[in-house]
Structure formats: C-alpha cells, structure tokens
Design an enzyme around this catalytic site. Structure first.
Site, mmCIF file in Angstrom:
data_model
loop_
_atom_site.group_PDB
_atom_site.id
_atom_site.type_symbol
_atom_site.label_atom_id
_atom_site.label_comp_id
_atom_site.label_asym_id
_atom_site.label_seq_id
_atom_site.Cartn_x
_atom_site.Cartn_y
_atom_site.Cartn_z
ATOM 1 N N HIS A 1 4.784 -0.084 -0.133
ATOM 2 C CA HIS A 1 5.514 -0.947 0.791
ATOM 3 C C HIS A 1 4.550 -1.911 1.461
ATOM 4 O O HIS A 1 3.339 -1.712 1.469
ATOM 5 C CB HIS A 1 6.249 -0.116 1.850
ATOM 6 N N ARG B 1 6.644 -9.039 16.781
ATOM 7 C CA ARG B 1 7.374 -7.944 16.137
ATOM 8 C C ARG B 1 6.778 -6.624 16.595
ATOM 9 O O ARG B 1 5.590 -6.358 16.401
ATOM 10 C CB ARG B 1 7.256 -8.078 14.618
ATOM 11 N N HIS C 1 0.850 -1.184 0.000
ATOM 12 C CA HIS C 1 0.000 0.000 0.000
ATOM 13 C C HIS C 1 0.887 1.236 0.000
ATOM 14 O O HIS C 1 2.104 1.156 0.165
ATOM 15 C CB HIS C 1 -0.897 0.015 1.247
ATOM 16 N N ASP D 1 0.862 5.309 1.808
ATOM 17 C CA ASP D 1 0.293 5.866 3.030
ATOM 18 C C ASP D 1 -0.601 7.080 2.818
ATOM 19 O O ASP D 1 -1.359 7.439 3.722
ATOM 20 C CB ASP D 1 1.419 6.232 4.008
#
Length: 737
Positions: free
Chosen positions: A655, A665, A583, A585
C-alpha cells in the site's frame, strides 16, 4: 574464464571517465557479432548486485544490442529467403492424368514438394543466420520466455538508470529512467526517480527521451499533430513514413514468430511439444506461428506502456492519409487511400461518399487507379492466415482470437459464426452481479452500534482488508485534531520533528506518540481530554481489528502514532512523487520479483495494520493498495472522519499514499502484533501517567449515576463489552492492555 574475458573486453569498450557522452545508449561495437542475450543479461545483473556499476552498464547495454541484432537478423533473413528463386512450392498439378497417377502417387509428390521447399528454406535461413550472427546462428542466441518478458517490460533500463546514477552519468541515467517509465507509467518508484532527475540542475531537458520508441509511433504522432495544425503538406511525409514503418514493424514481429523461442514458450505452457505424429506436430507448430503472426497486428498498434491497441490502427491511418492528400490537392493519392479503406470495410458509406466526391473532382476516370499495393498484399496474406486458423478452430479444436474487426464473415466457417457473434455481443451486465456474502461469513465479526462495514476484502480486490466507518464522531475527530495542533505549537513533534517528510520533499510530517501526548498533558501543554481520547481510540481500534481478523487469538498494540502530513505551499506544481511510497509493513517488498522478504529492517513482528482518519478537508492523500509488483492499483480509499482501514501487514497488502497537494491530512496509525513481548510499552506508561488519584472509585460512582444524570449513549469501547452474541455468550472480543 570465457565470461571473464568477455567482461574485460566490454570494459575496454566503455568510454574513459569524464568523456562527453550524448544522451542515449549508442551501440558499443556494431561490427562485432552479438553474444547470447540471456548470458549477457544474467552477468549484468550479477555485476549490478555486486555494485560493479561499470561492468553492469557494459553487460546490460550489450544484452540490449544483442537482442536487437537478433531481431533484425531474423527479419532480414526471412525476407531474403522468401524472395530466393525456388523458395516457393512449384505449381505442379498433383491430379494431372498420367500413367503413374493415383492417390498414392499424388501423396508422394505432395510430400516431396513440401519437404524440398522446407529443406531449401531451412538451409537458406541457417546460412544467413550464420553470416549475420556468427557460428550457430539464431539457435545459439535462443531466448526464453522470461527474458523475453523482461525485455518487453524494458527492465534492463531500470537497472541501467541506477547504475548510471552511481557512475555520476546523470544524463544517461535520466534517459534510461525515462525509457523505462514510458513502458511502465504506473511504476511508482520510477515516478519518484523521474521527479528527482527533473529537479537536478545538471540533467539536461533533452535527456528525457524514449530510447526505445518504435519509429512508427514517432512519425504517427508528429504527422497527426501537424495535420491538426492544418499543415497537411508537412504532415504527409510523416504519415507516409508511419505507414511504411508500421508494415516494417509487423514484418519484424512476424519474423520473430518463426524463431525457436516462440515454440519453446508454447511447449513450456502446454507441455505438448512431443505429442502426436509428424503431421500433428507440423500442424500444431504452424498454428502457433499463425496465431503469433496475427497477434503482431495488435502488438504493433499498442503504444509502449499501454494495455490495449489503438482500434482499427491501419484503416484509421489510411483515413488520415486520404484527408491529407486531398488538402494538398493530390486527389489520385487520396483516392488510392480511400480505396484501401474500402478493402477493409467494403460497405463503409462514408468512404464511398468521399470516393464519389474525389471522382467528381477528377472529372475523368484514371485507368489503373486502385488501392495501395502494400495494403492489398497485407490484406490478402492476413485473410489467408485467418482461413487456416478458422479451419483449425473448426476441425482441430485450436483457439484463435481474431484481432481485426474487419474480417469478412465469409472467411469464418458457418459453424463458428453464431458462437463468435455471441461472444462479441456478450456484455458484463448479461450476468447477475455477485451477491454479497451473508454476515455469518464475515468471521463472526462483532460490529459496534453505529459502526458499519463499508468494504470487505472482496470489494477491495484483495485479502484481509476491511473499511469500517463510524468509529469516531465529528466531535471526537475535532478533539484529536486539536491535540495534534496543540502538540505542534508546543514543539513536541515526535518522529520527524515537523521537518520535511522523509518520503517526500513536498510535504511536512508531524508525529505524536501516545506517551508524548500523555507527557504533554501531564505538563499542562495540551488538554488531557485529547490525550485520554487518543488512548481510548487506539484500544477501540485494536478491539475491532481483533474481532474482525483474529477472534481466536489476542492482538496487542505494538505502536501507535498520530500522524499529520501537510502540503508545502508553492512546491506542488508538476509534482510526481507519492506522500508515502508503496511498501508492506512487516517485510521488505521487492517489486521486481513480487517477493516480500520478512527480515530486518522491516518490523517483522507486526501482524495487522490500521489507519483511522480524522479529516477529509485536503486534496490528494488517498490510501491505495497494489499488486506485489507495486504497479497495479487494486483498490483506493478516501479518508474521512471516523473511517478505519485495517489490513494484514504482510506482502499480500502492499500500500501507499497519494501525494497531499493541499491542506493537512491527519490520521491515527496503529500496528498490532500477536507477540506479547512486542506489545507497546509506551501505551501502558501513558495510561499510568494519565491516571488520576482514586480514578477507579470515581469511575464506578459515575457509572452507577450515569443513567439518571446523562441519557447519552456510552462510548463504543464500553458498549462492546456488553454485547452478546445470539447464543447469549459473551463475545470473544476481550481487552488486552
């Protein structure tokens, strides 16, 4: 009106709702003449965009059928007309002595023979095309380069799978999705769709099949598999079938080279369709046709979804054939295939040795035993075309990249051999690697002491991207990780409240905003040290991002969130989806067109993004950048404590995040804006909430006494305010709260 009638006709051809339909896309009406593929495809996309799923399916399927029928007709008509009596030039010696002989007379005879043969071939092709394709023949079904590329990428199947899904035809949707995915294995959205189809109980396993697999690849793969299991008797028919299908596929490809679309594509690219006289135009078109025919070798040897052909495809298949024939005792056929290999490589010592062994086993010479006739015809024709192309390279300045490593040196003009040899031997390491740009070219960035520039935009294969290391110490990472853990235990998960991630059913997502952290600290549910550090670190990232990307224009934080993604145990087997799909941002990314629309629901006011990682003790979870098509990965970054990845938020930086398959994570996600009206109000509220009485006076006293009481270096965010550039001026970096 005509399009409406065509649409109604296609709707009548659809099966009634609820009728059984096998996996696959069967032809709609094989006897009907094909319609123009470009019009059908365009109408299908319009119906798809309007949500008319049944008409979209009918039109897209008919476009595929029409395109296939056009290719078959060209191949069959080309073979028919080439074999027609009188199709070839008569063998008349133009220099025969006679009363009317002479240069002018010979030239006139040559022209008459050439034009007569060309006119006869054109008449035959026109009549054959009209019989097969209806009035107008192939000229009526002319296909442009854009549509040809769309069919090569199998884009109609992408639309078909979505339309079938809306029609609740899940088996057909899975078949179309699999067909598209085979040719586009790096298409990230389709990877997710395929994973969803595999989880659906109503989708049968046999639905996952490639509807466009070239016959030669199916036979080739099965033959090699059988041969690997030492079942040569079963492998032989499949390998022989593969060879014949390869030659047939090349013929089909070569027939397409003579079509109008090949000429159209070249004219569009070079803009030279009408330059030159009669013979220059004839020569130019003939060169383009020959170049296209030679490319058919590589196209046929390239698997769907791959970028490069299988090296030496035909010779390697012939080697497998002679081994299989030898294993079942067919030494004569084995020798035929070895002799065929030697046509490609006359000095192949291994083939010569095997040939001698076969001759010894046969005992006596076999008259008439030689290479395969189909391979002889292939090589003779290919060498003739190569001679023409190399002549055009030498004398007309044409370009030609020979697809075959077996081309004899004698075919290449002596004037070109040295240059071609140098091009083949040239390696990337023959050139010195580019030197990194000096620091002064990095937009006068002011790096903190202990913060290092790891990768710039050039090293990340993009624009406005950077990786910085050293923004956090291991102790600071530990404090923020503990904050995330304490907030989770306190049941204060913001965002998605610790439920399964909206981006992947195989992960759990937890988010903590700066205000929620401050509220928890104020209530005593978490330590205030972590909440304060969260505020300080977010400002540290903003300051660095502004210094690197926007030193002349202030950046403001627009949203800050501490995010953790955890792999759900027992749900990671055969996982194909992403932790976060590709996508951008601040815009809506359309991978099909490569466009990124800066409009809602995207956060259009975001200008720069940042990810500050806190740990690396997990599997997967790397950040990656792609091209605007969301397919080609251009760079990948592995998380680690204190590593910041900052980049502009637009369509230039699509990204995503690879799946987290084990562990947890955690990272601090931040977005920045140039618009003050969109600055993060919660950040100021959190700072006010964490501010203790008389804090300012205490900080001043502590700062005065710090050198004598605590020799440790001050936090980086404070050190930055004291940094001066070489001219002695204060840095252009300043805090914007």
């Amino acid at each position: 009106m005509l399009r409406l009638l065509r649409l109604l006709l296609l709707l009548l051809l659809l099966p009634p709702p609820g009728s059984p339909e096998p996996p696959g896309l069967a032809p709609l009406s094989p006897a009907a003449p094909p319609q123009a593929p470009d019009l059908l495809y365009a109408d299908g996309l319009r119906a798809y965009a309007a949500g008319a799923w049944a008409p979209a399916v009918a039109l897209l399927r008919e476009a595929l059928r029409s395109r296939a029928a056009l290719g078959r007709a060209r191949r069959d008509c080309g073979a028919l007309c080439a074999a027609e009596p009188g199709a070839a030039l008569p063998a008349v010696p133009l220099d025969a002595p006679g009363r009317d002989s002479g240069p002018g007379r010979a030239q006139g005879a040559w022209e008459r023979l050439l034009l007569r043969a060309a006119l006869r071939r054109a008449e035959c092709l026109t009549q054959c095309g009209a019989r097969r394709l209806g009035p107008g023949g192939a000229a009526r079904l002319r296909v442009g380069s854009a549509l040809r590329d769309a069919f090569r990428r199998r884009e109609p199947y992408n639309y078909l799978q979505r339309a079938y899904y809306q029609l609740k035809k899940l088996d057909l949707a899975a078949a179309a999705a699999h067909t598209f995915f085979v040719a586009n294995p790096t298409h990230l959205q389709m990877r997710e769709d395929m994973a969803k189809y595999r989880r659906m109980s109503r989708v049968r396993p046999q639905s996952f099949r490639d509807l466009e697999t070239p016959p030669h690849w199916a036979a080739y793969d099965e033959g090699l598999e059988l041969l690997g299991r030492q079942e040569a008797g079963l492998a032989l028919p499949r390998l022989e079938e593969a060879l014949q299908e390869i030659l047939a596929q090349m013929e089909s490809c070569r027939a397409g080279c003579e079509g109008p679309e090949e000429q159209q594509s070249e004219e569009e690219e070079e803009g030279a369709g009408s330059q030159g006289g009669l013979y220059e135009i004839i020569a130019g078109h003939w060169i383009r046709v020959l170049q296209c025919r030679q490319r058919c070798v590589g196209d046929t040897a390239t698997r769907p979804g791959r970028s490069f052909p299988v090296p030496d495809f035909l010779p390697s298949l012939l080697r497998q054939l002679h081994k299989a024939h030898a294993q079942v005792g067919n030494l004569s056929q084995a020798m035929e295939n070895v002799l065929s290999v030697l046509l490609f490589y006359p000095e192949d010592e291994t083939a010569k040795k095997v040939l001698n062994e076969y001759q010894t086993q046969l005992g006596e010479p076999r008259p008439g035993l030689g290479p395969r006739e189909d391979i002889q015809r292939f090589i003779l024709r290919s060498l003739g075309e190569k001679r023409h192309l190399y002549y055009a390279m030498e004398h007309l300045g044409a370009s030609f990249k020979d697809p075959d490593p077996w081309t004899p040196a004698a075919v290449i003009p002596e004037a070109l051999r040295e240059k071609l040899r140098e091009d083949q031997e040239k390696r990337p390491w023959d050139h010195e690697p580019p030197q990194p740009k000096p620091l002064t070219h990095w937009k006068d960035v002011l790096l903190l002491e202990g913060v290092t520039l790891t990768h710039d935009a050039r090293q990340l294969n993009g624009s406005e991207r950077v990786v910085l290391d050293g923004l956090l110490t291991p102790a600071e990472c530990g404090v923020l990780l503990q904050l995330a853990k304490d907030a989770t235990e306190a049941g204060a998960r913001s965002g998605y409240r610790g439920r399964r991630s909206p981006h992947s059913p195989h992960e759990r997502f937890e988010g903590l905003t700066v205000l929620k952290a401050a509220q928890l600290a104020h209530a005593g549910a978490v330590g205030s040290q972590g909440a304060k550090l969260l505020l300080e670190v977010s400002e540290r990232v903003r300051t660095l991002t502004q210094a690197y990307f926007s030193p002349e224009r202030p950046l403001h934080l627009s949203f800050t969130q501490l995010v953790c993604r955890s792999a759900i145990e027992g749900e990671q087997d055969q996982r194909m989806d992403l932790s976060h799909p590709v996508h951008a941002d601040n815009c809506v990314l359309d991978p099909d067109t490569g466009e990124c629309w800066r409009e809602p629901p995207a956060y259009t006011y975001r200008d720069y993004s940042g990810l500050l990682y806190l740990n690396d003790d997990f599997h997967g979870g790397d950040l990656f950048f792609t091209e605007p098509n969301a397919l080609t990965v251009t760079a990948q970054v592995r998380p680690r404590c204190g590593r910041l990845v900052a980049f502009s938020s637009g369509g230039e930086n699509p990204h995503g995040v690879w799946a987290v398959t084990r562990g947890r994570r955690c990272a601090l996600a931040l977005w920045h804006t140039w618009a003050p009206e969109h600055r993060e109000q919660e950040w100021a509220e959190a700072k006010e909430l964490l501010k203790e009485p008389e804090e300012e006076e205490e900080e001043e006293e502590e700062e005065e006494e710090m050198p004598s009481r605590d020799p440790s270096p001050e936090p980086p965010s404070r050190r930055l305010q004291r940094v001066q550039d070489k001219t002695g001026k204060l840095p252009r970096v300043r805090e914007e709260l």
